[in-house]
Design an enzyme around this catalytic site. Structure first.
Site, PDB file in Angstrom:
ATOM      1  N   ASP A 290       9.513  18.149  12.309  1.00  0.00           N
ATOM      2  CA  ASP A 290       8.580  18.083  10.975  1.00  0.00           C
ATOM      3  C   ASP A 290       7.571  18.978  11.216  1.00  0.00           C
ATOM      4  OD1 ASP A 290       7.728  16.897   8.532  1.00  0.00           O
ATOM      5  OD2 ASP A 290       6.061  16.029   9.778  1.00  0.00           O
TER       6      ASP A 290
ATOM      7  N   LYS B 142       9.182  17.490  24.975  1.00  0.00           N
ATOM      8  CA  LYS B 142       7.733  17.260  25.686  1.00  0.00           C
ATOM      9  C   LYS B 142       8.240  16.507  26.838  1.00  0.00           C
ATOM     10  CE  LYS B 142       3.271  17.607  26.051  1.00  0.00           C
ATOM     11  NZ  LYS B 142       2.417  18.931  26.066  1.00  0.00           N
TER      12      LYS B 142
ATOM     13  N   TYR C 175       9.506   9.241  13.936  1.00  0.00           N
ATOM     14  CA  TYR C 175       9.876   9.103  12.532  1.00  0.00           C
ATOM     15  C   TYR C 175      10.464   8.085  11.940  1.00  0.00           C
ATOM     16  CZ  TYR C 175       8.681  12.842   9.420  1.00  0.00           C
ATOM     17  OH  TYR C 175       8.019  13.515   8.162  1.00  0.00           O
TER      18      TYR C 175
ATOM     19  N   ASP D 209       4.516  22.493  22.773  1.00  0.00           N
ATOM     20  CA  ASP D 209       3.085  23.026  22.775  1.00  0.00           C
ATOM     21  C   ASP D 209       3.194  24.658  22.662  1.00  0.00           C
ATOM     22  OD1 ASP D 209       3.637  21.841  25.136  1.00  0.00           O
ATOM     23  OD2 ASP D 209       1.363  21.787  25.768  1.00  0.00           O
TER      24      ASP D 209
END
Ligand code: NAD
Length: 332
Positions: free
Chosen positions: A228, A171, A124, A204
């Site tokens: 986000d 992740k 970001y 996920d």
């Protein structure tokens, strides 16, 4: 007690929702001097920048701001003003509660989550460049300092609010170094807070679990980009972007703003829901220690939602932004 608070109306639907929130907050009788600070698309011509220095100065001086959304052009043009504001004021934690509200019917009933999103780095930060003409590279920055700081904020918040569990979202199976570092920091901070349950989850899988069993989760902490995305998912669990507030907490100031953007297609139509920014204002009042005024607004909002009248389109009604604000003021 009187307050000086910076009000940044923002772009698109910003001015109409900011005005609605200001009217409701003023109707509590609190003595607030709103310092208007315009930023965004509308001021570029006047100041040569979407984020004039005097806006930053106003927030730094008052240490508290209520902010409408600001537009960021896609694929070209100026960099995000929101990101610049968060970086320049070191607003390191973005706190976004998603709580089921009585009177808003969704598929889920008992959602009470807080997404704590790292707010200053990760992909970001927008550090990217072209490699030749046909490739582009975006750089994901994760630091120990920012990761530990946001994780500490999540645990402190959990303790302050009597919450049971913090889930770190990452992740790290694929991004072993960057998300691996974030996870290492989360585990370290968890060890310092043994009274609060800790778990970690791959982003996920987290998304699937949030859709299936959101009531199992409490405080979620994660790097910026996942924050986000996951916070919009969580907004969807409780009635959408029209009802989901947020706070950017920093060392020098706190800026309260809705999760949603400037929704340009609805701008100027007196149509959208003012609750997301109003509930951000309620978070602001609690931050200032004005719990009584905050509670009164929540009571009035609850009464309007329960009555099922004077609701905006996203809640199944036909009322306009200002009408919904009027109805809340009447119930105060
Ligand atoms: P958006 O959140 O502005 O709007 C998406 C859709 O959500 C809208 O079309 C509308 O249907 C709904 N919605 C949003 N706010 C609502 C409200 N108060 N009441 C009822 N419905 C509402 O997302 P977008 O269209 O992807 O982004 C528009 C602009 O906003 C972009 O320039 C983006 O960069 C910017 N943005 C800014 C912020 C911020 O200022 N913090 C956050 C997100 C997006």
């Amino acid at each position: 007690m009187s307050y000086n608070i910076t009000l940044i109306p923002g772009d698109g639907i910003g001015p109409e929702i900011a005005e609605a929130a200001r009217r409701v907050i003023d109707a509590t009788g609190l003595d607030i001097n709103w310092e208007m600070a315009e930023a965004g698309e509308a001021v570029i011509e006047r100041y040569g920048t979407p984020l004039p220095e005097h806006v930053l100065e106003s927030v730094k001086k008052n240490r508290v701001a209520l902010k409408g959304p600001l537009t960021t052009p896609v694929g070209k043009g100026f960099r995000s003003v929101n990101v610049a504001l968060r970086q320049k004021l070191n607003l390191y934690a973005n706190v976004r509660p998603a709580k089921s509200l009585q009177g808003i019917v969704t598929r889920y009933r008992d959602v009470d989550l807080i997404v704590v999103r790292e707010n200053t780095e990760d992909l970001y930060a927008g550090v990217e460049h072209l490699v030749g003409r046909d490739a582009a590279e975006g750089i994901k920055i994760i630091t120990r300092e920012a990761s530990e700081r946001v994780c500490r904020h999540a645990f402190d918040l959990a303790r302050k609010q009597g919450r049971k569990k913090v889930t770190a979202v990452h992740k790290a199976n694929i991004l072993k170094l960057s998300d691996g570092l974030f996870l290492e920091c989360a585990r370290k901070v968890a060890e310092e807070n043994p009274d609060i349950e800790f778990e970690d989850m791959i982003v996920d899988a987290m998304c699937m679990k949030l859709v299936q069993t959101p009531e199992r989760y409490d405080v979620l902490v994660m790097p910026n980009l996942y924050g986000d995305i996951v916070s919009d998912l969580c907004a969807g669990l409780v009635g959408g972007l029209g009802v989901t507030p947020g706070a950017n907490i920093g060392t020098e100031a706190a800026v309260f703003e809705p999760v949603h953007g400037s929704a340009p297609k609805h701008a100027g139509k007196n149509k959208v829901n003012p609750l997301a920014i109003l509930l951000s204002g309620v978070m602001m009042l609690r931050h200032l220690g004005e719990d009584r005024a905050a509670g009164r607004i929540m009571g009035a909002v609850g009464a309007v939602l329960e009555a099922g009248e004077s609701l905006t389109y996203d809640l199944g009604g036909t009322a306009g932004t200002s009408h919904m604000a009027d109805a809340i003021i009447e119930r105060l």
